[in-house]
Write an enzyme that holds these catalytic residues in place. Structure first.
Site, PDB file in Angstrom:
ATOM      1  N   GLU A 117       0.038  -1.727   5.655  1.00  0.00           N
ATOM      2  CA  GLU A 117       1.074  -1.327   6.605  1.00  0.00           C
ATOM      3  C   GLU A 117       0.816   0.081   7.098  1.00  0.00           C
ATOM      4  O   GLU A 117       0.990   0.397   8.279  1.00  0.00           O
ATOM      5  CB  GLU A 117       2.473  -1.394   5.965  1.00  0.00           C
ATOM      6  CG  GLU A 117       3.630  -1.252   6.955  1.00  0.00           C
ATOM      7  CD  GLU A 117       4.019   0.183   7.271  1.00  0.00           C
ATOM      8  OE1 GLU A 117       4.700   0.391   8.280  1.00  0.00           O
ATOM      9  OE2 GLU A 117       3.624   1.105   6.542  1.00  0.00           O
ATOM     10  N   ASP A 163       0.832  -1.207   0.000  1.00  0.00           N
ATOM     11  CA  ASP A 163       0.000   0.000   0.000  1.00  0.00           C
ATOM     12  C   ASP A 163       0.866   1.257   0.000  1.00  0.00           C
ATOM     13  O   ASP A 163       2.028   1.231   0.381  1.00  0.00           O
ATOM     14  CB  ASP A 163      -0.963   0.012   1.203  1.00  0.00           C
ATOM     15  CG  ASP A 163      -0.264  -0.220   2.548  1.00  0.00           C
ATOM     16  OD1 ASP A 163       0.713  -0.989   2.588  1.00  0.00           O
ATOM     17  OD2 ASP A 163      -0.694   0.383   3.539  1.00  0.00           O
TER      18      ASP A 163
END
Ligand SMILES: [Zn+2]
Length: 382
Positions: free
Chosen positions: A139, A74
């Site tokens: 994350e 991400d």
């Protein structure tokens, strides 16, 4: 013999930058990498985390030792697109830099890890041991993906771990934890001409936060590498009319923790202090919205030594080895490992560039980390 050309390396990075995996949509990155691995006969596995979010795990070699390499898929939002010189999701080269959201944090790192795996496999270079590639989801929003990998046992047999987060000329072997709390104070609305008819939700919450601020930021405990815990109140909301006593106030705080003053102790302190305030008439509720523990390792390992040597050689920079205030997926991945576990965060890109407008990674360093990673694996699994 497979040897990725610079053009191929740029092409793959630019394909992955074009995938808008902004705190979601990591599945497209995972599918891209899965297909890329499959082209070279590497099997990989999608590990679902939620209905829409996934991790990807791929492996080469067999038996021990097992090296774990990891990165998140991400990226954070690019913010206002017009603030960017060029489109954030179109990899653009200017003055030796590769611009785009996620070039630095941390798609350059993750692409390097994947391409190194492919070359090692394709050229049969791995004589010994296993390399496990673990690409995570989410994350940037609490580490749900890494938590899942830990829970499903992917870390059980891992003997070395590195996370390819941007760190440029620095090897990070310890980092602080991160804890987010949401606080809600409930009072009773009243006209501000008659405040005693109600209960102002702001006042107890303000006092409570100042008291905790002093307790936490004033605490003497200090980690030899990470320094002291820090707490910040970052969001405070209350009231909607100047002549009304507010019935509700909310605040959010972030705490960067150390092993000596850890997440559990902080949560406990918030709860016990709230109950003291609540006995005195307040109504403060504490909710933990994210809790990632600190990672403390000694930094004394063959892996760190070798990485330092390789960094100096391929980056032509003096490499420093230290602790960091930032968090990584290692908070979850290393949950049951001790301080002697060989861990590091070492990857292309400068830490300060993460989350910025006009994010970039230096092209030369992007390429250099490919060599560093490959030689590191070969050195550890010789
Ligand atoms: Zn990152």
């Amino acid at each position: 013999m497979k040897q990725f050309t610079e053009e191929e390396k740029i092409k793959i990075l630019s394909d992955i930058i074009a995938i808008k995996s902004i705190n979601e949509n990591e599945i497209e990155v995972a599918n891209y990498l899965k297909n890329l691995f499959a082209e070279y006969g590497i099997e990989s596995k999608i590990v679902p985390v939620t209905d829409t979010r996934v991790n990807l795990v791929a492996e080469i070699g067999s038996g021990s030792p097992v090296i774990g390499v990891s990165g998140h898929m991400d990226v954070v939002s690019p913010g206002e697109k017009k603030e960017w010189t060029t489109d954030p999701f179109t990899l653009t080269e200017r003055d030796g830099k590769l611009y785009g959201r996620g070039t630095n944090d941390m798609k350059a790192g993750i692409v390097n890890l994947a391409l190194v795996m492919i070359e090692l496999k394709e050229n049969n270079e791995l004589k010994n041991g296993t390399v496990r590639f673990m690409a995570t989801t989410g994350e940037e929003v609490g580490g749900a993906g890494s938590k899942k990998l830990y829970e499903e046992g992917y870390m059980n047999d891992v003997e070395y771990l590195w996370v390819a987060e941007p760190s440029h000329d620095t090897i990070i072997y310890s980092h602080k934890g991160s804890l987010n709390l949401r606080l809600m104070s409930i009072g009773e609305a009243a006209h501000s001409s008659m405040p005693d008819q109600g209960y102002n939700a702001i006042n107890p919450l303000m006092e409570y936060l100042l008291e905790l601020d002093e307790k936490l930021n004033g605490d003497d405990r200090k980690n030899e590498v990470l320094g002291k815990l820090v707490m910040s109140t970052t969001i405070f909301n209350a009231g909607n009319q100047v002549n009304s006593v507010p019935e509700k106030a909310t605040a959010e705080i972030n705490v960067r923790t150390i092993p000596e003053f850890d997440n559990d102790e902080v949560i406990d302190l918030f709860n016990t202090t709230a109950s003291i305030y609540n006995k005195a008439g307040a109504n403060i509720d504490v909710e933990v919205t994210m809790s990632l523990p600190s990672v403390f390792t000694t930094g004394q390992s063959e892996m760190v030594e070798l990485a330092k040597e390789l960094g100096k050689k391929y980056l032509d920079l003096e490499i420093s080895v230290k602790g960091s205030p930032g968090v990584t997926d290692a908070s979850n991945l290393l949950l049951d490992k001790d301080g002697n576990f060989p861990f590091m965060m070492f990857g292309p890109g400068e830490t300060k560039m993460a989350h910025k407008t006009d994010e970039y990674v230096y092209k030369d360093y992007y390429f250099a980390f490919f060599d560093i990673y490959k030689q590191l694996i070969l050195g550890l699994l010789k």
